[in-house]
Design an enzyme around this catalytic site. Structure first.
Site, PDB file in Angstrom:
ATOM      1  N   HIS A 177       5.406  -5.423   4.570  1.00 16.59           N
ATOM      2  CA  HIS A 177       4.494  -6.333   5.264  1.00 16.59           C
ATOM      3  C   HIS A 177       4.572  -6.056   6.763  1.00 16.59           C
ATOM      4  O   HIS A 177       5.652  -5.780   7.302  1.00 16.59           O
ATOM      5  CB  HIS A 177       4.889  -7.784   4.971  1.00 16.59           C
ATOM      6  N   CYS A 213      -2.485  -6.364   6.085  1.00 22.51           N
ATOM      7  CA  CYS A 213      -1.731  -6.878   7.223  1.00 22.51           C
ATOM      8  C   CYS A 213      -1.602  -5.826   8.326  1.00 22.51           C
ATOM      9  O   CYS A 213      -1.470  -6.168   9.503  1.00 22.51           O
ATOM     10  CB  CYS A 213      -0.359  -7.367   6.779  1.00 22.51           C
TER      11      CYS A 213
END
Length: 1046
Positions: free
Chosen positions: A596, A169
């Site tokens: 994340h 990510c």
């Protein structure tokens, strides 16, 4: 739910009958013998029995049960042969006074049910294998088993997402932010090297950089012209594995990756722009776009120094600062820089001034620090605000003199404010001992003291409350704790339940509070005080108090003026000449060693913020960006800020104005032929994949949920005359089912009209029954609901009245009750039914809006469905079937939200569903975590299955709505539980790898389409008495909550 759920003191027969009734409600099957056989085959497990009955072999009894359904509905609203003033006669004059409120205020169960632990859960190895092979699927891997075209096809020029191929990510967040810079995009797509340069490049680093540029070109070309909803960056990422050896195991630091990326791009462009002078980077477009310079001036041990340095990403400390300007001020000024510093060897100080700012200015926010005691890094979660427009004048060398004067003025104002605050503190914290109080209050207390008369001087009024003996108040808490059948589950019933139910006290509780006499106590007073003494002291104290209050007010106003001057210090127009606009915010959620990343990027043509979260690109807002990026609320905060100069921003606005939908297409047309061909090939492959997928789907039998119209048509045993209209059939079926629910109540109203029928005929009997039933239901609708009773479940008319439905809808609905063919008990009932049907046929579409009529009945059907879901979920929760309970509660919440959008009385209590949904989630998270750390392969797979199939989808759904603080806290508790396992020495390395795969989805699952297991189909309009079931469940919950107050 198994048969051990029983009333205290009850026997097995009562338990069995309860389960049979619940099976009838859930499945709609009325054959008791068949249901009993299914329950026996399932060993008393309700869910197993429901699954068995909803298989194909259980469909015949359902059809048999439906044979009693009413036939076609005939007619339209209130009869015209009834007296025209009937509507007014039947409607109480005070209808506007109809009060609506919460349907119920349930409480927790009265007794901890000794339910068995359900040990029949199937192993989750298949789900674990599916998770392991997630990245190996060729297509449609994120949309469940039945994706739609819209799930994987791009819509117009909407920006595309980027596939996360395993903790990547960070790559998506950075690349998307850079791609959305048109100048950067143009440089990458236009990159080319002469043939002689390619042939002369011998170094491994140079070849790698050129290869990376070529892959980045292909990736950017696809992001422009692909028809896919997201692209796969695998090829470019493979070249980064050498730079990040651990990329397969953990997520990369955004700033570290951006540094490395810019270095590679800089080196690649250096080959193209300056072959003769490799050391001169002034013409390098990457340097021109991202790099600036600053001058450092200072003094060290009496010696002055000065140097110019180059920067790309400018690092800023977060700790101790409230906003970005404070961070920059702290980074630009260190120590003391006065004129006397040079002569004092112990002094040290320096100032930095930007001498050249790049078009793209990137700030790297240092949100991680190393904890020496723990020996590991920690994330800094403090709040840091940043503006959409940043004025850089105050940090430029050309503004040095003006800024230094303002800094001196700022220093002087802060010193003055400290003095004033100290003076104010002496007034507000007066005294010499440990306890201190505001001086004006102390003077006021003295005034009150001297004005108080001794108790002996007060006249005693006969019959006053003070003369009465105080009755002994019954301690509510002790009384509640002394009740039998303790609490449901001690660990579950805590302060959250207390807060939920204490907001809704019973009338008895309120009245007991009002009846308690106030406490009376004698206040201290002087023994003897003369009028002269009283007058003198009062005059002095009042004067001193007024003087002090004026002094305090003057100090507060002075402090406020200084604060305002400090806040506006740099609002000088001379320091607002170099604006930078916020272009992108890179966000990190999680802890220091895992989390994340996603990005918020401003879309200039659309004039809005977009959220780039792996494959998902959604429209966002500045408010959402603030919530996720400023920090301080949860584990998410901005990690990197990308600003662009106002000149670049205006150029983009002028260039892209009016071409919002065609800009990407124009850039595709301007690409080199080989890149255009690459896009065409990929789009051709997409069409091939789509054809293959459609062929695969055509071989499958779709298991789609039937529409309400078709489902109701299957349940009906007779067909009406207007079968060509699905809308009318659906409406007739729903209203007929609602009439059947109230069959017994309608029959009683008809039975009470014997005299009118004998004396005045059938029409008079219908009018009397209509009037009697309407009045009864109207009074029920006005009653205040109790936690154990929701009158709306008794009759559709109560639901309509409480929600102020149009009068024509109310009257037609009631008339249809009397036209129900199931009322054919005797000659009188048949006669009244025929007259009611005749009057319905006389009412045309101009009298009643049939579409509106249909919508009201659909809403009531959905309301009953929500109630069944809620009750089933609560029963399963009480029996510790948390997985099944969560599924019912989630669907109850989703459907209830649609109802509540139309009105507060349209649905059930949203807070009740949310409370038990939250409880189920926390319970399941504990179960999944315990299974995961057990280190047994089958149990680990089972825990991961619970997380993937229930917890993560439910958390995603909760985030899609306006999430409450309680839900947000629960999500943080669950996430922290899993984050706490990171780096544990007693955990197997394979488990740590699996944990690394789970955490990105757990910390941010918004990039995934939710696929949640549906509960078994139910028939919300079954004639089974839902009210008694509701009362039993609510009584159970209500009784438990009374003993949880602590």
């Amino acid at each position: 739910m198994t048969a051990e759920l029983q009333a205290p003191g009850g026997g097995g027969g009562a338990d069995c009958q309860m389960l049979l009734n619940q099976l009838k409600e859930i499945t709609g099957i009325q054959d008791s013998a068949f249901l009993h056989a299914a329950l026996k085959a399932a060993n008393g497990d309700l869910m197993e029995a429901v699954t068995f009955l909803t298989e194909e072999h259980a469909q015949e009894p359902a059809r048999d049960a439906a044979a009693a359904e009413p036939s076609a509905w005939e007619g339209s609203a209130v009869g015209k042969q009834l007296p025209r003033n009937l509507a007014a006669a039947l409607t109480p004059s005070d209808r506007d006074d109809l009060h609506t409120g919460d349907a119920f205020r349930p409480r927790e169960s009265p007794k901890a049910q000794a339910a068995e632990r359900d040990a029949a859960e199937r192993p989750q190895e298949a789900h674990s294998a599916e998770n392991k092979n997630r990245s190996k699927r060729k297509r449609c891997e994120v949309w469940g088993e039945n994706p739609k075209q819209s799930d994987w096809r791009r819509v117009g020029d909407w920006p595309v997402g980027m596939k996360n191929i395993g903790n990547t990510c960070w790559f998506s967040a950075v690349i998307q932010s850079l791609f959305q810079l048109p100048e950067f995009r143009r440089l990458v797509l236009g990159y080319s090297l002469p043939q002689n340069v390619l042939e002369s490049c011998r170094s491994r680093t140079g070849k790698r950089n050129i290869a990376f540029m070529q892959e980045l070109q292909c990736l950017f070309a696809l992001m422009l012209g692909t028809r896919r909803k997201f692209v796969d960056p695998s090829a470019a990422l493979e070249l980064l594995r050498d730079a990040f050896r651990s990329a397969e195991e953990q997520q990369q630091d955004v700033s570290e990756f951006t540094h490395k990326l810019l270095d590679w791009l800089e080196d690649a462009f250096q080959l193209a722009v300056n072959v003769k002078s490799p050391g001169d980077k002034s013409e390098n477009p990457m340097v021109q776009l991202f790099y600036g310079t600053f001058l450092t001036e200072g003094v060290h041990e009496g010696n002055t120094f000065s140097k110019i340095e180059t920067f790309g990403q400018y690092p800023l400390q977060v700790n101790g600062y409230r906003n970005l300007n404070e961070c920059l001020e702290g980074a630009m000024v260190e120590g003391e820089m006065d004129e006397a510093a040079a002569s004092q060897s112990v002094k040290y100080g320096q100032e930095r001034w930007f001498t050249k700012l790049p078009p793209v200015l990137t700030f790297e926010l240092s949100r991680f620090e190393f904890n020496q005691s723990l020996g590991q890094p920690e994330k800094i979660h403090t709040r840091l605000e940043f503006p959409q427009t940043m004025y850089m004048d105050r940090y430029l060398y050309c503004s040095k003199e003006l800024v230094q004067r303002k800094r001196e003025e700022m220093k002087r104002l802060k010193e003055k404010m400290v003095v004033l605050q100290q003076k104010l503190e002496r007034y507000l914290q007066y005294g010499s001992g440990p306890a201190r109080f505001p001086l004006p209050d102390m003077l006021q207390y003295v005034l009150e003291f001297i004005a108080t008369k001794p108790a002996a001087a007060l006249p005693s009024a006969p019959g006053s409350l003070t003369a009465l003996p105080r009755p002994r108040a019954e301690p509510c808490l002790l009384h509640a704790l002394s009740q039998p059948n303790g609490m449901l589950e001690g660990k579950d019933t805590g302060t959250e339940d207390t807060a939920f139910f204490s907001a809704n006290p019973s009338p008895q509780q309120r009245s007991s509070v009002l009846l308690q006499p106030p406490e009376t106590s004698e206040r201290p007073a002087p023994h003897v005080v003369s009028e002269e003494e009283l007058r003198l002291v009062r005059t002095c104290l009042q004067r001193w108090r007024n003087e002090i209050e004026q002094d305090v007010q003057d100090l507060k106003e002075s402090i406020a003026r200084i604060k305002q001057s400090i806040e506006q210090m740099y609002c000088d127009p001379l320091l607002q000449q170099v604006p930078y606009r916020l272009h992108a915010v890179l966000v990190h959620e999680g802890q220091a060693n895992a989390g994340h990343y996603w990005a918020y990027i401003y879309d200039q043509p659309r004039k809005s913020w977009l959220k780039y979260n792996d494959i998902s690109v959604t429209e966002s807002s500045w408010e959402e960006l603030e919530r996720d990026s400023f920090g301080g609320l949860k584990n998410a905060s901005a990690y990197c800020l990308m600003y662009i100069s106002d000149k670049v921003s205006r150029f983009l606005a002028d260039k892209e104005e009016g071409s919002e939908l065609g800009q990407f297409q124009k850039e595709v047309e301007a690409l080199p032929p080989e890149l255009r061909h690459y896009i065409q090939e990929d789009n051709w492959r997409l069409e091939q994949e789509a054809e293959e997928w459609e062929e695969e789907q055509s071989c499958k039998i779709p298991q789609m949920e039937p529409s309400p119209a078709s489902e109701l048509q299957d349940l009906s045993s007779e067909s009406g005359p207007d079968q060509n209209s699905v809308c009318e059939q659906s409406m007739r079926s729903l209203s007929s089912e609602h009439a059947m629910i109230a069959k017994e109540q309608t029959a009683k109203a008809i039975a009470n009209t014997a005299d009118a029928y004998e004396k005045n005929g059938v029409e008079a009997a219908l009018c009397e029954a209509f009037h009697e039933e309407y009045s009864r239901l109207y009074l029920l609708a006005k009653e205040t609901p109790t936690p154990q009773n929701d009158a709306r479940l008794q009759h559709v008319l109560i639901y309509l009245l409480q929600n102020n439905a149009p009068q024509q809808v109310v009257e037609r609905t009631l008339l249809e009750q009397f036209a129900d063919k199931n009322l054919s008990y005797d000659e009188r009932s048949i006669s009244i039914m025929k007259v009611a049907r005749a009057k319905l046929r006389e009412i045309g579409p101009d009298d009643v809006d049939m579409e509106e009529y249909k919508r009201w009945h659909e809403d009531y059907s959905l309301f009953r469905k929500v109630s069944v879901y809620l009750l089933t979920g609560l029963e399963l929760y009480q029996n510790r079937k948390y997985q099944e309970a969560l599924t019912y509660l989630v669907y109850a919440y989703q459907s209830n939200t649609k109802l509540l959008l139309k009105g507060a009385s349209r649905g059930v209590s949203e807070s009740l569903i949310a409370l038990y949904r939250r409880k189920c989630l926390l319970k399941l998270n504990e179960v999944a975590a315990a299974l995961f750390v057990s280190c047994e392969e089958a149990r680990v797979a089972e825990g991961i299955g619970i997380l993937n199939e229930l917890i993560i989808p439910c958390m995603h759904l909760m985030n899609n709505f306006e999430i409450s603080k309680e839900d947000l806290d629960a999500i943080e508790v669950m996430r922290n539980r899993w984050c706490s396992y990171l780096g544990r020495e007693d955990m197997d390395a394979k488990l740590q790898v699996k944990l690394g795969e789970l955490l990105p989805r757990l910390l941010d699952c918004s990039a995934e389409v939710v696929v949640l297991k549906e509960p078994p189909k139910i028939r919300p309009n079954s004639p089974y008495d839902l009210c008694s079931r509701f009362a039993a469940v609510m009584e159970s919950i209500h009784g438990a909550s009374a003993v949880t107050v602590k």
